[in-house]
Design an enzyme around this catalytic site. Sequence first.
Site, PDB file in Angstrom:
ATOM      1  N   PHE A   1      33.688  31.625  47.054  1.00 48.32           N
ATOM      2  CA  PHE A   1      33.573  30.655  45.960  1.00 48.32           C
ATOM      3  C   PHE A   1      32.492  31.110  44.995  1.00 48.32           C
ATOM      4  O   PHE A   1      31.371  31.396  45.404  1.00 48.32           O
ATOM      5  CB  PHE A   1      33.221  29.278  46.536  1.00 48.32           C
ATOM      6  CG  PHE A   1      33.107  28.181  45.508  1.00 48.32           C
ATOM      7  CD1 PHE A   1      34.208  27.404  45.169  1.00 48.32           C
ATOM      8  CD2 PHE A   1      31.891  27.914  44.875  1.00 48.32           C
ATOM      9  CE1 PHE A   1      34.114  26.386  44.219  1.00 48.32           C
ATOM     10  CE2 PHE A   1      31.782  26.907  43.929  1.00 48.32           C
ATOM     11  CZ  PHE A   1      32.889  26.145  43.596  1.00 48.32           C
TER      12      PHE A   1
ATOM     13  N   GLY B   1      32.081  30.338  40.666  1.00 48.36           N
ATOM     14  CA  GLY B   1      31.764  29.217  39.784  1.00 48.36           C
ATOM     15  C   GLY B   1      32.746  28.065  39.890  1.00 48.36           C
ATOM     16  O   GLY B   1      32.535  27.001  39.328  1.00 48.36           O
TER      17      GLY B   1
ATOM     18  N   SER C   1      34.819  30.288  30.014  1.00 49.43           N
ATOM     19  CA  SER C   1      34.178  29.584  31.133  1.00 49.43           C
ATOM     20  C   SER C   1      32.771  30.103  31.420  1.00 49.43           C
ATOM     21  O   SER C   1      32.192  29.767  32.449  1.00 49.43           O
ATOM     22  CB  SER C   1      35.016  29.805  32.391  1.00 49.43           C
ATOM     23  OG  SER C   1      35.074  31.211  32.656  1.00 49.43           O
TER      24      SER C   1
ATOM     25  N   SER D   1      31.329  30.294  35.179  1.00 47.05           N
ATOM     26  CA  SER D   1      31.985  31.311  36.009  1.00 47.05           C
ATOM     27  C   SER D   1      31.024  32.440  36.367  1.00 47.05           C
ATOM     28  O   SER D   1      30.043  32.688  35.681  1.00 47.05           O
ATOM     29  CB  SER D   1      33.228  31.863  35.298  1.00 47.05           C
ATOM     30  OG  SER D   1      32.889  32.435  34.050  1.00 47.05           O
TER      31      SER D   1
ATOM     32  N   ARG E   1      40.055  39.918  37.391  1.00 42.66           N
ATOM     33  CA  ARG E   1      40.300  40.785  36.210  1.00 42.66           C
ATOM     34  C   ARG E   1      40.110  39.999  34.905  1.00 42.66           C
ATOM     35  O   ARG E   1      41.026  39.899  34.078  1.00 42.66           O
ATOM     36  CB  ARG E   1      41.708  41.382  36.244  1.00 42.66           C
ATOM     37  CG  ARG E   1      41.868  42.522  37.210  1.00 42.66           C
ATOM     38  CD  ARG E   1      43.253  43.133  37.164  1.00 42.66           C
ATOM     39  NE  ARG E   1      43.510  43.830  35.910  1.00 42.66           N
ATOM     40  CZ  ARG E   1      43.200  45.105  35.668  1.00 42.66           C
ATOM     41  NH1 ARG E   1      42.606  45.824  36.585  1.00 42.66           N
ATOM     42  NH2 ARG E   1      43.486  45.658  34.512  1.00 42.66           N
TER      43      ARG E   1
ATOM     44  N   LEU F   1      40.730  40.210  49.965  1.00 39.84           N
ATOM     45  CA  LEU F   1      40.330  41.421  50.700  1.00 39.84           C
ATOM     46  C   LEU F   1      38.891  41.392  51.192  1.00 39.84           C
ATOM     47  O   LEU F   1      38.537  42.121  52.107  1.00 39.84           O
ATOM     48  CB  LEU F   1      40.505  42.663  49.810  1.00 39.84           C
ATOM     49  CG  LEU F   1      41.900  42.974  49.281  1.00 39.84           C
ATOM     50  CD1 LEU F   1      41.858  44.200  48.383  1.00 39.84           C
ATOM     51  CD2 LEU F   1      42.878  43.184  50.429  1.00 39.84           C
TER      52      LEU F   1
ATOM     53  N   VAL G   1      32.930  40.490  46.873  1.00 39.45           N
ATOM     54  CA  VAL G   1      32.141  41.366  46.003  1.00 39.45           C
ATOM     55  C   VAL G   1      30.694  40.880  46.070  1.00 39.45           C
ATOM     56  O   VAL G   1      30.427  39.686  45.900  1.00 39.45           O
ATOM     57  CB  VAL G   1      32.658  41.292  44.548  1.00 39.45           C
ATOM     58  CG1 VAL G   1      31.770  42.103  43.617  1.00 39.45           C
ATOM     59  CG2 VAL G   1      34.101  41.776  44.473  1.00 39.45           C
TER      60      VAL G   1
ATOM     61  N   TYR H   1      47.789  32.114  23.999  1.00 31.14           N
ATOM     62  CA  TYR H   1      47.363  30.953  24.761  1.00 31.14           C
ATOM     63  C   TYR H   1      48.190  29.764  24.327  1.00 31.14           C
ATOM     64  O   TYR H   1      48.321  29.525  23.131  1.00 31.14           O
ATOM     65  CB  TYR H   1      45.926  30.655  24.343  1.00 31.14           C
ATOM     66  CG  TYR H   1      44.978  30.553  25.489  1.00 31.14           C
ATOM     67  CD1 TYR H   1      44.878  29.367  26.201  1.00 31.14           C
ATOM     68  CD2 TYR H   1      44.164  31.619  25.842  1.00 31.14           C
ATOM     69  CE1 TYR H   1      43.984  29.263  27.251  1.00 31.14           C
ATOM     70  CE2 TYR H   1      43.270  31.520  26.883  1.00 31.14           C
ATOM     71  CZ  TYR H   1      43.195  30.332  27.597  1.00 31.14           C
ATOM     72  OH  TYR H   1      42.325  30.234  28.638  1.00 31.14           O
TER      73      TYR H   1
END
Length: 576
Positions: free
Chosen positions: A153, A155, A222, A226, A235, A289, A292, A496
Amino acid sequence: GARLWQELLKWNGWGYNDSKFIFNKKGQAEFTGKRYRLGGMVLPTFKEWIEKTFGASLEHKTTSRASLNVNDVPPPIVNEEFLQDLRATKISYSQDAEDRVFRAHGHCLHEIFVLREGMFKRIPDIVVWPVCHEDVVKIVELACKHNLCIIPFGGGTSVSSALECPEEEKRMIISLDTSQMNRILWIDEKNLTACVEAGIVGQDLEKQLAESGFCTGHEPDSMEFSSLGGWVATRASGMKKNIYGNIEDLVIHIKMVTPRGIVEKNCQVPRMSTGPDIHHFIMGSEGTLGVVTEVTIKIRPVPEYQKYGSVVFPNFERGVACLREVAKQRCAPASIRLVDNAQFQFGHALKPQVASIFTSFLDGLKKFYITKFKGFDPNILCVATLLFEGDREKVLQHEKQVYDIATKFGGLAAGEDNGQRGYMLTFVIAYLRDLGLDYYVIGESFETSVPWDRVLDLCRNVKERIVRECKEKGVQFAPLSTCRVTQTYDAGACVYFYFAFNYRGISDPIHVYEQIERAAREEILANGGSLSHHHGVGKLRKRWMKESISDVGLGMLRSVKEYVDPNNIFGNKNLL
């Protein structure tokens, strides 16, 4: 630290507690708080816009729960041996209901709806707060030892259901909250790189780098909330990518903890030819996976000069043609965005009170545009907002070049203020959904990327499809269905869509909304658009992954998952 931050934020809506749209005693819209330029201002024409656009009545208000009812929260699944081992590490943790619910969701419409009216069937059982890479290694080792599930987890701003806990997960779910791993470890001024822990949030990263005269320039919408790790895992793309690049262009080195061990490259170089780039397995892996923990990112000197601008075009087609030419000449400013007429009108409705206020929204619109831009129809025109950055000299040259191109497409310069307001609205727009929900209006945004020659068709077809689907699903009032082109590339653009409708009289609005959103995505794909430009896949869009990247492509991703995490410790079920 984590608690203080959590208390500043809404538990069942977007952003800061002190910042929200309300209707005051006079029935006028206001935006509260002091954090944003719009804060404390009255928006005299906004109520009229809402009533006109959604057929909504401010007499009909829904009620959402004022606070979390702890008795509604599913009790935690507890593995006592794990807890014993965890205590020995001295890493902070919590099994408190509020802490668990706060990390059980992102910001999809259905997630916020559940928070307001019900409760998730499955939420994390424990929250842990590592403070460094070594802590993460210990947590992952313990999860492997006891066969538990970890959901990273950052932001919490995900809009792809990426944070939702799989209902069928019987193991104890650990929410690994990176927020306390938030230091800049070093800044290398010779190579213009910085090594940063992955839990830092965007606004803190830019503030701290600015103290040394640097920035990353990565500014997703964000960025107040974020995290760096979240950007890598999804990404991400930032508003100023034309100058600074997207996350894949910014990253130099990544350290990630997986159930198989630590993955990282052995050097901090700008490029390598050493087989397929392992960073591309990590970027976009969406928590499936590993975690980070540390990222080396490019930094730049803070630009000396910034200038906003805007251009009005007679219609959307001309605007798109102008953006295409700007991209072709490779002279795009830091940001260039084009909004359609419905979004232009929406921005106009959010204009704060000024002395010479017009009597109504529509009168204001007509007077403002007919006096200023003769021959532009206020119901067809569209607006591009611009942001230039760099040395003052170069910015002024650059500005002339872009405005000269705009002129060829019938564009007229519309001033710095309109440009600046356009970018400021980006940050407050997210707060509007909560207001809508109070009055039976639900809304969402979604995005795609598309080749240049498909932009106009895709925009038109998707907007029309949304309107058609609403009608067929029994939505009684025409929806707001609107788009903007937010990024330009050599070979295409990012588009968007915003869409919202009045759901009074609909028995299951979330189900109806989800059917319409699915139809819109089918329409995007049928028109040559991508599954996502930057939001990611999560659980919301994974049914289309095979179609998007081919059978074999999906198999390649599966085999990486299988090797790195054979016991599905990172079991959020995103992507695959």
